[in-house]
Design a protein around this motif. Structure first.
Motif, PDB file in Angstrom:
ATOM      1  N   GLY A 117       0.932  -1.248  -0.129  1.00  0.00           N
ATOM      2  CA  GLY A 117       0.087   0.054   0.133  1.00  0.00           C
ATOM      3  C   GLY A 117       0.746   1.244   0.011  1.00  0.00           C
ATOM      4  N   ILE A 118       0.224   2.471   0.288  1.00  0.00           N
ATOM      5  CA  ILE A 118       0.870   3.866   0.192  1.00  0.00           C
ATOM      6  C   ILE A 118       0.607   4.142   1.471  1.00  0.00           C
ATOM      7  CG2 ILE A 118       0.559   6.035  -0.715  1.00  0.00           C
ATOM      8  CD1 ILE A 118      -0.546   4.550  -3.537  1.00  0.00           C
ATOM      9  N   PRO A 119       1.827   4.730   2.109  1.00  0.00           N
ATOM     10  CA  PRO A 119       1.866   5.706   3.481  1.00  0.00           C
ATOM     11  C   PRO A 119       0.931   6.715   3.356  1.00  0.00           C
ATOM     12  CG  PRO A 119       4.056   4.737   2.869  1.00  0.00           C
ATOM     13  CD  PRO A 119       3.337   4.615   1.755  1.00  0.00           C
ATOM     14  N   ASP A 120       0.236   6.879   4.267  1.00  0.00           N
ATOM     15  CA  ASP A 120      -0.428   8.368   4.383  1.00  0.00           C
ATOM     16  C   ASP A 120       0.655   9.578   4.735  1.00  0.00           C
ATOM     17  OD1 ASP A 120      -3.090   7.236   4.042  1.00  0.00           O
ATOM     18  OD2 ASP A 120      -2.983   7.053   6.353  1.00  0.00           O
ATOM     19  N   PRO A 121       0.367  10.619   4.296  1.00  0.00           N
ATOM     20  CA  PRO A 121       1.425  11.653   4.660  1.00  0.00           C
ATOM     21  C   PRO A 121       1.661  11.772   5.999  1.00  0.00           C
ATOM     22  CG  PRO A 121      -0.522  12.385   3.086  1.00  0.00           C
ATOM     23  CD  PRO A 121      -0.754  11.169   3.646  1.00  0.00           C
ATOM     24  N   GLY A 122       2.959  11.831   6.346  1.00  0.00           N
ATOM     25  CA  GLY A 122       3.627  11.803   7.690  1.00  0.00           C
ATOM     26  C   GLY A 122       3.508  10.610   8.202  1.00  0.00           C
ATOM     27  N   GLU A 123       3.069   9.665   7.608  1.00  0.00           N
ATOM     28  CA  GLU A 123       3.166   7.930   8.558  1.00  0.00           C
ATOM     29  C   GLU A 123       4.356   7.359   8.383  1.00  0.00           C
ATOM     30  OE1 GLU A 123      -0.178   4.234   8.503  1.00  0.00           O
ATOM     31  OE2 GLU A 123       0.327   5.320   6.697  1.00  0.00           O
ATOM     32  N   GLN A 124       4.844   6.677   9.205  1.00  0.00           N
ATOM     33  CA  GLN A 124       6.396   6.002   9.250  1.00  0.00           C
ATOM     34  C   GLN A 124       6.031   5.014   8.208  1.00  0.00           C
ATOM     35  OE1 GLN A 124       9.293   6.860  10.035  1.00  0.00           O
ATOM     36  NE2 GLN A 124       8.508   8.873  10.663  1.00  0.00           N
ATOM     37  N   PRO A 125       6.873   4.523   7.411  1.00  0.00           N
ATOM     38  CA  PRO A 125       6.629   3.431   6.737  1.00  0.00           C
ATOM     39  C   PRO A 125       6.350   1.892   7.315  1.00  0.00           C
ATOM     40  CG  PRO A 125       8.675   4.540   5.852  1.00  0.00           C
ATOM     41  CD  PRO A 125       8.222   5.064   6.922  1.00  0.00           C
ATOM     42  N   ALA A 126       6.796   1.711   8.498  1.00  0.00           N
ATOM     43  CA  ALA A 126       6.773   0.456   9.058  1.00  0.00           C
ATOM     44  C   ALA A 126       5.238   0.398   9.527  1.00  0.00           C
ATOM     45  CB  ALA A 126       7.722   0.102  10.243  1.00  0.00           C
ATOM     46  N   ALA A 127       4.831   1.666  10.164  1.00  0.00           N
ATOM     47  CA  ALA A 127       3.476   1.749  10.578  1.00  0.00           C
ATOM     48  C   ALA A 127       2.521   1.616   9.334  1.00  0.00           C
ATOM     49  CB  ALA A 127       3.435   3.227  11.229  1.00  0.00           C
ATOM     50  N   ALA A 128       3.006   2.079   8.418  1.00  0.00           N
ATOM     51  CA  ALA A 128       1.893   2.024   7.011  1.00  0.00           C
ATOM     52  C   ALA A 128       1.683   0.662   6.767  1.00  0.00           C
ATOM     53  CB  ALA A 128       2.446   2.698   6.119  1.00  0.00           C
ATOM     54  N   ALA A 129       2.925  -0.170   6.664  1.00  0.00           N
ATOM     55  CA  ALA A 129       2.889  -1.692   6.447  1.00  0.00           C
ATOM     56  C   ALA A 129       1.960  -2.332   7.383  1.00  0.00           C
ATOM     57  CB  ALA A 129       4.442  -2.306   6.359  1.00  0.00           C
ATOM     58  N   VAL A 130       2.123  -2.160   8.743  1.00  0.00           N
ATOM     59  CA  VAL A 130       1.300  -2.723   9.665  1.00  0.00           C
ATOM     60  C   VAL A 130      -0.106  -2.283   9.455  1.00  0.00           C
ATOM     61  CG1 VAL A 130       0.753  -3.052  12.030  1.00  0.00           C
ATOM     62  CG2 VAL A 130       3.522  -2.874  11.258  1.00  0.00           C
ATOM     63  N   ARG A 131      -0.469  -1.268   9.219  1.00  0.00           N
ATOM     64  CA  ARG A 131      -1.905  -0.589   9.126  1.00  0.00           C
ATOM     65  C   ARG A 131      -2.266  -1.223   7.840  1.00  0.00           C
ATOM     66  NH1 ARG A 131      -3.429   2.488   5.340  1.00  0.00           N
ATOM     67  NH2 ARG A 131      -1.305   3.673   5.200  1.00  0.00           N
ATOM     68  N   GLU A 132      -1.505  -1.334   6.714  1.00  0.00           N
ATOM     69  CA  GLU A 132      -2.155  -2.084   5.387  1.00  0.00           C
ATOM     70  C   GLU A 132      -2.480  -3.607   5.639  1.00  0.00           C
ATOM     71  OE1 GLU A 132      -2.989  -0.844   2.575  1.00  0.00           O
ATOM     72  OE2 GLU A 132      -2.392   1.194   2.959  1.00  0.00           O
ATOM     73  N   VAL A 133      -1.549  -4.138   6.344  1.00  0.00           N
ATOM     74  CA  VAL A 133      -1.724  -5.688   6.768  1.00  0.00           C
ATOM     75  C   VAL A 133      -3.286  -5.795   7.416  1.00  0.00           C
ATOM     76  CG1 VAL A 133      -1.294  -7.587   8.078  1.00  0.00           C
ATOM     77  CG2 VAL A 133       0.369  -6.353   6.568  1.00  0.00           C
ATOM     78  N   TYR A 134      -3.328  -5.016   8.449  1.00  0.00           N
ATOM     79  CA  TYR A 134      -4.782  -5.083   9.239  1.00  0.00           C
ATOM     80  C   TYR A 134      -5.881  -4.867   8.190  1.00  0.00           C
ATOM     81  CZ  TYR A 134      -8.282  -4.850  12.829  1.00  0.00           C
ATOM     82  OH  TYR A 134      -9.415  -5.110  13.376  1.00  0.00           O
ATOM     83  N   GLU A 135      -5.879  -3.503   7.737  1.00  0.00           N
ATOM     84  CA  GLU A 135      -6.942  -3.191   6.947  1.00  0.00           C
ATOM     85  C   GLU A 135      -7.446  -4.057   5.707  1.00  0.00           C
ATOM     86  OE1 GLU A 135      -6.164   1.574   6.994  1.00  0.00           O
ATOM     87  OE2 GLU A 135      -5.886   0.734   5.264  1.00  0.00           O
ATOM     88  N   GLU A 136      -6.304  -4.724   5.114  1.00  0.00           N
ATOM     89  CA  GLU A 136      -6.725  -5.827   4.046  1.00  0.00           C
ATOM     90  C   GLU A 136      -6.878  -7.149   4.397  1.00  0.00           C
ATOM     91  OE1 GLU A 136      -3.673  -5.291   0.889  1.00  0.00           O
ATOM     92  OE2 GLU A 136      -3.680  -3.161   0.916  1.00  0.00           O
ATOM     93  N   THR A 137      -6.440  -7.619   5.622  1.00  0.00           N
ATOM     94  CA  THR A 137      -6.539  -9.024   6.117  1.00  0.00           C
ATOM     95  C   THR A 137      -7.214  -9.348   7.209  1.00  0.00           C
ATOM     96  OG1 THR A 137      -4.303  -9.273   6.963  1.00  0.00           O
ATOM     97  CG2 THR A 137      -4.306  -9.618   4.648  1.00  0.00           C
TER      98      THR A 137
END
Length: 157
Positions: free
Chosen positions: A51-71
């Protein structure tokens, strides 16, 4: 991958011209060593979660968020395994993008793997020796996540 609102705003001003965008991928393993994959709704391809990080979001936090949102799976990012830019992509509507992807090896903490949004047709855990048909770039992410090597990047010429 759904287009975030902030990119829609940029597109309104930029038109179809090439956008250089951040991206994250998560290679998530469970305690049995299986990898979490999703079959994308837009192209039916099996991939690791991305996925794509939100503005200001750290990349690792974005990866964890995307996993939860999608799966629906909760995970923790353990390390960066790959940094790579993609080829230019032109979408059917004429939009052009190129992504700088940061791939993380992640460990599942809990949750049930399920289709959790409209971006996936299927979600599931796969043995690494029994993966569905995938693009080489996806297989390479998994290979690097399994390797006990430093972060991979394209060497300079």
């Amino acid at each position: 991958m759904a287009t975030p609102d902030f990119i829609r705003t940029i597109r309104a001003a930029a038109g179809h011209q090439l956008l250089w965008l951040p991206g994250v991928s998560a290679v998530v393993f469970d305690d049995e060593g299986r990898v979490l994959l999703g079959q994308r709704a837009d192209n039916q391809q099996w991939t690791v979660v991305n996925g794509i990080p939100d503005p200001g979001e750290q990349p690792a936090a974005a990866a964890v968020r995307e996993v939860y949102e999608e799966t629906g799976v909760r995970c923790v990012a353990e390390r960066v395994v790959l940094v790579r830019s993609s080829q230019e992509v032109t979408y059917p509507n004429g939009d052009m993008c190129q992504f700088m992807d940061i791939t993380f090896r992640c460990r599942a903490l809990g949750g049930e793997a399920r289709v959790n949004d409209d971006e996936s047709l299927e979600v599931g855990w796969f043995e690494v020796d029994a993966l569905p048909r995938m693009k080489e770039s996806q297989l390479f992410r998994i290979k690097q996540a399994l390797a006990d090597e430093p972060t991979w990047f394209e060497p300079m010429d």
